[in-house]
Write an enzyme that holds these catalytic residues in place. Structure first.
Site, PDB file in Angstrom:
ATOM      1  N   THR A 226       5.630  -0.997   1.502  1.00 50.23           N
ATOM      2  CA  THR A 226       5.006   0.316   1.624  1.00 50.23           C
ATOM      3  C   THR A 226       6.061   1.397   1.553  1.00 50.23           C
ATOM      4  O   THR A 226       7.232   1.155   1.851  1.00 50.23           O
ATOM      5  CB  THR A 226       4.248   0.445   2.956  1.00 50.23           C
ATOM      6  OG1 THR A 226       3.790   1.792   3.122  1.00 50.23           O
ATOM      7  CG2 THR A 226       5.156   0.112   4.135  1.00 50.23           C
TER       8      THR A 226
ATOM      9  N   THR B  99       0.834  -1.204   0.000  1.00 50.35           N
ATOM     10  CA  THR B  99       0.000   0.000   0.000  1.00 50.35           C
ATOM     11  C   THR B  99       0.867   1.251   0.000  1.00 50.35           C
ATOM     12  O   THR B  99       2.088   1.194   0.093  1.00 50.35           O
ATOM     13  CB  THR B  99      -0.913   0.053   1.240  1.00 50.35           C
ATOM     14  OG1 THR B  99      -0.092   0.219   2.410  1.00 50.35           O
ATOM     15  CG2 THR B  99      -1.748  -1.184   1.385  1.00 50.35           C
ATOM     16  N   GLY B 100       0.183   2.396  -0.057  1.00 52.03           N
ATOM     17  CA  GLY B 100       0.880   3.672  -0.040  1.00 52.03           C
ATOM     18  C   GLY B 100       1.138   4.215   1.341  1.00 52.03           C
ATOM     19  O   GLY B 100       1.758   5.291   1.467  1.00 52.03           O
ATOM     20  N   ASP B 101       0.670   3.548   2.386  1.00 49.77           N
ATOM     21  CA  ASP B 101       0.910   4.011   3.752  1.00 49.77           C
ATOM     22  C   ASP B 101       1.113   2.793   4.639  1.00 49.77           C
ATOM     23  O   ASP B 101       1.387   1.710   4.135  1.00 49.77           O
ATOM     24  CB  ASP B 101      -0.251   4.887   4.232  1.00 49.77           C
ATOM     25  CG  ASP B 101       0.186   5.960   5.227  1.00 49.77           C
ATOM     26  OD1 ASP B 101       1.132   5.697   6.001  1.00 49.77           O
ATOM     27  OD2 ASP B 101      -0.414   7.050   5.251  1.00 49.77           O
ATOM     28  N   ASP B 102       0.986   2.948   5.952  1.00 49.75           N
ATOM     29  CA  ASP B 102       1.334   1.877   6.877  1.00 49.75           C
ATOM     30  C   ASP B 102       0.627   0.569   6.525  1.00 49.75           C
ATOM     31  O   ASP B 102      -0.579   0.551   6.262  1.00 49.75           O
ATOM     32  CB  ASP B 102       0.965   2.277   8.306  1.00 49.75           C
ATOM     33  CG  ASP B 102       1.696   3.524   8.772  1.00 49.75           C
ATOM     34  OD1 ASP B 102       2.842   3.747   8.330  1.00 49.75           O
ATOM     35  OD2 ASP B 102       1.114   4.277   9.572  1.00 49.75           O
TER      36      ASP B 102
END
Length: 438
Positions: free
Chosen positions: A256, A222-225
């Site tokens: 990520t 994903t693009g975050d945590d």
């Protein structure tokens, strides 16, 4: 700690198919009413053993809809539930009381695609079907600063007990992907979560003010945590006072541009008793991160993470004591968090830029931080940077910062959460190479 039995195999005495309510799986027809009508009908079976809603092969476009208690939502292997790209199909609801406002903007927030509150015994599963939030429009509105309200999650369940999410693929969430909040007895197992690495705030799984949570056998990019454990934001989280506790995470692979496992930054209700093991994070900015700030209050304590492999990671272990980001000007800057009894054990890493960037808070040091059997191949000449950190370490390469060089054994084992006292007997044995099995 072990995960409790879940209700994946529960047999529902009543079953219907979404097509019985007029749904069309062509990827174009909006099926929100069909899902809503199906739930209304199936609710009559809640006291008769519950019901199952079957979603067959097809592309089922829909706006936000609510689940009911004693329900199994089952997706066929070729079924895709698609989130509408029109914001009006995602109604605006009140902010969470532990946040006081939308996470991105003051005021309300768009309701998640699959939503439920005050539910019992809910299963979302199938034969690896797909739930796709089609978040591209939301990401662009975020980047262009044209949002009117906080973006929606893909799945959010509130104030619910006995939740199982398993054997599915989740794609392209507008915001956080799976968000149980104020829930108990939550299992997320054998799911794949994907979003582009440049997608904003597309966290994988975010247990928020939840207890008895089990997350296992998942792949998340994903693009975050990948995982973010939360419990409310500043004075609102302190007032609401519901912690996240008894959380098990194991057999997890993640990628990520942010962190593999994060705690915070919203942790004002407290986070404790987190056990994570058998983790692999790669091509990520950070492996493990704790985020907090003056004004948060709350605590993070009794955290144990072990058997972690890191590959091509910027910072293996990162603590941020001045993360900032406050909901409004009414927070108390003197409400400092308690960060203590955090153990990292059996961690290996290759091509790591920085071993540890561990920054506490002046006058509020993070204490009883314990590092045991950690070997990192670091590419920088300054592998550790610590401030306002107190703790102990053994068998750590490269050598850690001065404030963490106190020996664990024999006098400080009890200060290290999760480390058995008899570990000192075997700590010098050749442990050999270990591999995760999937």
């Amino acid at each position: 700690m072990s995960c409790k039995c879940d209700s994946y195999g529960v047999l529902r005495p009543h079953s219907v198919t979404i097509t019985e309510f007029g749904a069309v799986g062509d990827g174009v027809t909006l099926n929100t009413k069909a899902f809503q009508n199906a739930m209304f009908y199936l609710n009559s079976f809640a006291d008769k053993g519950g019901a199952k809603l079957f979603v067959p092969a097809g592309r089922w476009l829909t706006g936000s809809f609510d689940l009911i208690s004693h329900l199994t939502l089952w997706l066929d292997k070729d079924a895709v539930i698609l989130g509408s790209t029109y914001s009006e199909d995602w109604p605006v609801v009140d902010p969470l009381p532990s946040y006081g406002r939308g996470r991105e903007l003051p005021g309300g927030r768009h309701r998640s695609l699959i939503f439920g509150r005050n539910l019992t015994d809910v299963v979302i599963t199938g034969e690896n079907g797909t739930i796709d939030g089609q978040g591209f429009e939301w990401w662009e509105r975020f980047r262009n600063k044209t949002l009117d309200y906080t973006r929606p999650h893909l799945v959010e369940l509130m104030n619910s007990t006995g939740v199982v999410i398993s054997n599915l693929t989740f794609l392209n969430s507008p915001f956080w992907t799976i968000h149980p909040v104020y829930c108990s007895q939550v299992t997320v197992r054998n799911v794949t979560i994907r979003a582009p690495l440049n997608s904003p705030n597309t966290d994988g799984i975010d247990p928020d003010s939840c207890d008895d949570v089990c997350i296992e056998d998942c792949f998340i990019t994903t693009g975050d945590d990948v995982i973010a454990i939360k419990s409310g934001w500043d004075e609102y989280g302190i007032s609401y006072g519901r912690p996240s506790t008894n959380i098990i995470i194991r057999r997890l692979i993640g990628e990520t541009r942010s962190s593999g496992i994060a705690i915070g930054s919203e942790m004002s209700g407290g986070v404790s008793e987190v056990h994570a093991e058998d983790l692999l994070f790669f091509n990520s900015a950070a492996g493990i991160r704790i985020k907090t700030s003056p004004g948060r209050g709350g605590y993070v304590k009794n955290i144990y993470m072990a058997n972690v492999t890191l590959v091509n990671v910027g910072t293996a272990i990162r603590f941020t004591g001045n993360y900032g980001e406050h909901p409004d000007e009414h927070y108390d800057p003197n409400a400092t968090p308690l960060i203590e009894k955090i153990t990292f054990k059996d961690i290996k890493g290759e091509n790591i830029t920085t071993a540890g960037l561990m920054q506490g808070i002046e006058g509020d040091s993070f204490r009883d931080i314990c590092l045991y059997n950690i070997t990192l191949q670091v590419t920088t000449n300054s592998p550790w940077n610590c401030s306002y950190i107190e703790g102990y370490s053994e068998m750590v390469t490269p050598e850690t910062c001065e404030s963490l060089r106190g020996e664990i054994f024999p006098d400080h084992c009890s200060d290290c959460y999760g480390l058995p006292s008899d570990l000192r007997i075997s700590r010098k044995r050749n442990k050999g190479a270990w591999l995760l099995s999937w």
